[in-house]
Design a protein around this motif. Sequence first.
Motif, PDB file in Angstrom:
ATOM      1  N   MET A   7       8.466   9.773  -0.595  1.00 48.92           N
ATOM      2  CA  MET A   7       8.398   8.760   0.437  1.00 48.92           C
ATOM      3  C   MET A   7       9.218   7.555  -0.029  1.00 48.92           C
ATOM      4  O   MET A   7       9.255   7.260  -1.224  1.00 48.92           O
ATOM      5  CB  MET A   7       6.937   8.361   0.641  1.00 48.92           C
ATOM      6  CG  MET A   7       6.687   7.410   1.766  1.00 48.92           C
ATOM      7  SD  MET A   7       4.907   7.048   1.935  1.00 48.92           S
ATOM      8  CE  MET A   7       4.374   8.450   2.915  1.00 48.92           C
ATOM      9  N   LEU A   8       9.873   6.884   0.908  1.00 46.91           N
ATOM     10  CA  LEU A   8      10.676   5.705   0.623  1.00 46.91           C
ATOM     11  C   LEU A   8      10.064   4.529   1.377  1.00 46.91           C
ATOM     12  O   LEU A   8       9.762   4.645   2.569  1.00 46.91           O
ATOM     13  CB  LEU A   8      12.110   5.954   1.097  1.00 46.91           C
ATOM     14  CG  LEU A   8      13.169   4.943   0.748  1.00 46.91           C
ATOM     15  CD1 LEU A   8      13.361   4.830  -0.758  1.00 46.91           C
ATOM     16  CD2 LEU A   8      14.489   5.356   1.399  1.00 46.91           C
ATOM     17  N   LYS A   9       9.849   3.395   0.685  1.00 50.67           N
ATOM     18  CA  LYS A   9       9.174   2.250   1.306  1.00 50.67           C
ATOM     19  C   LYS A   9       9.756   0.951   0.780  1.00 50.67           C
ATOM     20  O   LYS A   9      10.024   0.827  -0.409  1.00 50.67           O
ATOM     21  CB  LYS A   9       7.677   2.323   0.982  1.00 50.67           C
ATOM     22  CG  LYS A   9       6.849   1.174   1.508  1.00 50.67           C
ATOM     23  CD  LYS A   9       6.555   1.347   2.971  1.00 50.67           C
ATOM     24  CE  LYS A   9       5.664   0.263   3.512  1.00 50.67           C
ATOM     25  NZ  LYS A   9       6.347  -0.820   4.161  1.00 50.67           N
ATOM     26  N   LEU A  10       9.946  -0.012   1.689  1.00 49.46           N
ATOM     27  CA  LEU A  10      10.365  -1.345   1.278  1.00 49.46           C
ATOM     28  C   LEU A  10       9.183  -2.055   0.635  1.00 49.46           C
ATOM     29  O   LEU A  10       8.068  -1.997   1.155  1.00 49.46           O
ATOM     30  CB  LEU A  10      10.828  -2.169   2.481  1.00 49.46           C
ATOM     31  CG  LEU A  10      12.016  -1.672   3.290  1.00 49.46           C
ATOM     32  CD1 LEU A  10      12.284  -2.626   4.449  1.00 49.46           C
ATOM     33  CD2 LEU A  10      13.248  -1.532   2.430  1.00 49.46           C
ATOM     34  N   SER A  11       9.421  -2.738  -0.472  1.00 50.96           N
ATOM     35  CA  SER A  11       8.402  -3.585  -1.085  1.00 50.96           C
ATOM     36  C   SER A  11       8.647  -4.996  -0.567  1.00 50.96           C
ATOM     37  O   SER A  11       9.303  -5.815  -1.212  1.00 50.96           O
ATOM     38  CB  SER A  11       8.491  -3.527  -2.610  1.00 50.96           C
ATOM     39  OG  SER A  11       7.476  -4.314  -3.175  1.00 50.96           O
ATOM     40  N   VAL A  12       8.141  -5.250   0.618  1.00 51.74           N
ATOM     41  CA  VAL A  12       8.403  -6.507   1.326  1.00 51.74           C
ATOM     42  C   VAL A  12       7.847  -7.677   0.523  1.00 51.74           C
ATOM     43  O   VAL A  12       6.688  -7.669   0.120  1.00 51.74           O
ATOM     44  CB  VAL A  12       7.797  -6.474   2.744  1.00 51.74           C
ATOM     45  CG1 VAL A  12       8.024  -7.795   3.458  1.00 51.74           C
ATOM     46  CG2 VAL A  12       8.380  -5.316   3.544  1.00 51.74           C
ATOM     47  N   TRP A  58      10.175   2.701  -4.315  1.00 49.05           N
ATOM     48  CA  TRP A  58      10.136   1.322  -3.853  1.00 49.05           C
ATOM     49  C   TRP A  58      11.528   0.718  -3.753  1.00 49.05           C
ATOM     50  O   TRP A  58      12.289   0.742  -4.714  1.00 49.05           O
ATOM     51  CB  TRP A  58       9.288   0.474  -4.795  1.00 49.05           C
ATOM     52  CG  TRP A  58       7.831   0.828  -4.762  1.00 49.05           C
ATOM     53  CD1 TRP A  58       7.123   1.470  -5.729  1.00 49.05           C
ATOM     54  CD2 TRP A  58       6.913   0.560  -3.705  1.00 49.05           C
ATOM     55  NE1 TRP A  58       5.809   1.619  -5.340  1.00 49.05           N
ATOM     56  CE2 TRP A  58       5.658   1.060  -4.100  1.00 49.05           C
ATOM     57  CE3 TRP A  58       7.029  -0.070  -2.459  1.00 49.05           C
ATOM     58  CZ2 TRP A  58       4.528   0.954  -3.301  1.00 49.05           C
ATOM     59  CZ3 TRP A  58       5.900  -0.167  -1.666  1.00 49.05           C
ATOM     60  CH2 TRP A  58       4.661   0.336  -2.081  1.00 49.05           C
ATOM     61  N   VAL A  59      11.821   0.146  -2.580  1.00 41.24           N
ATOM     62  CA  VAL A  59      13.075  -0.574  -2.340  1.00 41.24           C
ATOM     63  C   VAL A  59      12.761  -2.059  -2.489  1.00 41.24           C
ATOM     64  O   VAL A  59      11.929  -2.600  -1.759  1.00 41.24           O
ATOM     65  CB  VAL A  59      13.637  -0.288  -0.929  1.00 41.24           C
ATOM     66  CG1 VAL A  59      14.924  -1.062  -0.702  1.00 41.24           C
ATOM     67  CG2 VAL A  59      13.851   1.207  -0.728  1.00 41.24           C
ATOM     68  N   ILE A  60      13.417  -2.693  -3.461  1.00 37.40           N
ATOM     69  CA  ILE A  60      13.208  -4.113  -3.721  1.00 37.40           C
ATOM     70  C   ILE A  60      14.530  -4.828  -3.494  1.00 37.40           C
ATOM     71  O   ILE A  60      15.526  -4.538  -4.170  1.00 37.40           O
ATOM     72  CB  ILE A  60      12.695  -4.333  -5.158  1.00 37.40           C
ATOM     73  CG1 ILE A  60      11.348  -3.630  -5.337  1.00 37.40           C
ATOM     74  CG2 ILE A  60      12.592  -5.832  -5.472  1.00 37.40           C
ATOM     75  CD1 ILE A  60      10.825  -3.610  -6.752  1.00 37.40           C
ATOM     76  N   GLN A  61      14.553  -5.712  -2.536  1.00 34.77           N
ATOM     77  CA  GLN A  61      15.742  -6.481  -2.163  1.00 34.77           C
ATOM     78  C   GLN A  61      16.968  -5.578  -1.948  1.00 34.77           C
ATOM     79  O   GLN A  61      18.045  -5.842  -2.455  1.00 34.77           O
ATOM     80  CB  GLN A  61      16.033  -7.553  -3.205  1.00 34.77           C
ATOM     81  CG  GLN A  61      14.977  -8.628  -3.220  1.00 34.77           C
ATOM     82  CD  GLN A  61      15.440  -9.883  -3.912  1.00 34.77           C
ATOM     83  OE1 GLN A  61      16.380  -9.886  -4.705  1.00 34.77           O
ATOM     84  NE2 GLN A  61      14.780 -10.967  -3.601  1.00 34.77           N
ATOM     85  N   GLY A  62      16.768  -4.518  -1.193  1.00 36.44           N
ATOM     86  CA  GLY A  62      17.866  -3.645  -0.814  1.00 36.44           C
ATOM     87  C   GLY A  62      18.285  -2.617  -1.847  1.00 36.44           C
ATOM     88  O   GLY A  62      19.326  -1.976  -1.704  1.00 36.44           O
ATOM     89  N   VAL A  63      17.457  -2.426  -2.882  1.00 40.40           N
ATOM     90  CA  VAL A  63      17.803  -1.485  -3.949  1.00 40.40           C
ATOM     91  C   VAL A  63      16.561  -0.672  -4.327  1.00 40.40           C
ATOM     92  O   VAL A  63      15.488  -1.243  -4.568  1.00 40.40           O
ATOM     93  CB  VAL A  63      18.309  -2.234  -5.206  1.00 40.40           C
ATOM     94  CG1 VAL A  63      18.796  -1.258  -6.271  1.00 40.40           C
ATOM     95  CG2 VAL A  63      19.420  -3.210  -4.852  1.00 40.40           C
ATOM     96  N   ILE A  64      16.700   0.655  -4.393  1.00 39.90           N
ATOM     97  CA  ILE A  64      15.612   1.487  -4.918  1.00 39.90           C
ATOM     98  C   ILE A  64      15.593   1.241  -6.426  1.00 39.90           C
ATOM     99  O   ILE A  64      16.596   1.448  -7.106  1.00 39.90           O
ATOM    100  CB  ILE A  64      15.837   2.988  -4.632  1.00 39.90           C
ATOM    101  CG1 ILE A  64      15.964   3.260  -3.138  1.00 39.90           C
ATOM    102  CG2 ILE A  64      14.686   3.811  -5.234  1.00 39.90           C
ATOM    103  CD1 ILE A  64      16.387   4.689  -2.805  1.00 39.90           C
TER     104      ILE A  64
END
Length: 143
Positions: A7-12, A58-64
């Motif tokens: 699963m891919l998710k943004l860490s907002v 986790w995608v953090i500021q546009g980067v996995i």
Amino acid sequence: MTAKLHMLKLSVGSESIEQLVDWQQRRSKQRRDGHYYHITRMWPKREAELLDGGSIYWVIQGVILARQRILGFDEIIGDDGIRRCALSLAPEIVRTEATPKRPFQGWRYLKPEDAPADLGRARADEADLPPKLMAALAEIGVR
């Protein structure tokens, strides 16, 4: 064993892996079982594949930048009466190769062959560069 699906998710709101770790540790202390749960509106239709060794990336500021093993799914009914999915996650956050990712809403499935590789133990302890710099280096092949 290779997972069948991730699963891919943004860490907002996270600006670093350390901030993600800190946030999760504070939240897990509020749970009776001490596990960290990430709550999402939608229940995955491919649950069995995710539970077969899958992780949330986790995608953090546009980067996995990291991943966590998915341990299970629990139903949670909110104060509003709406059914939600609580992803039970392993406490260990594994750093991955920096991989740029465009913004998206919610979460997405991620095939194992498209997932970034884990960093070796030696590199996992390196000082963090800003995520945008890591993405730029990854784009030109410097990891």
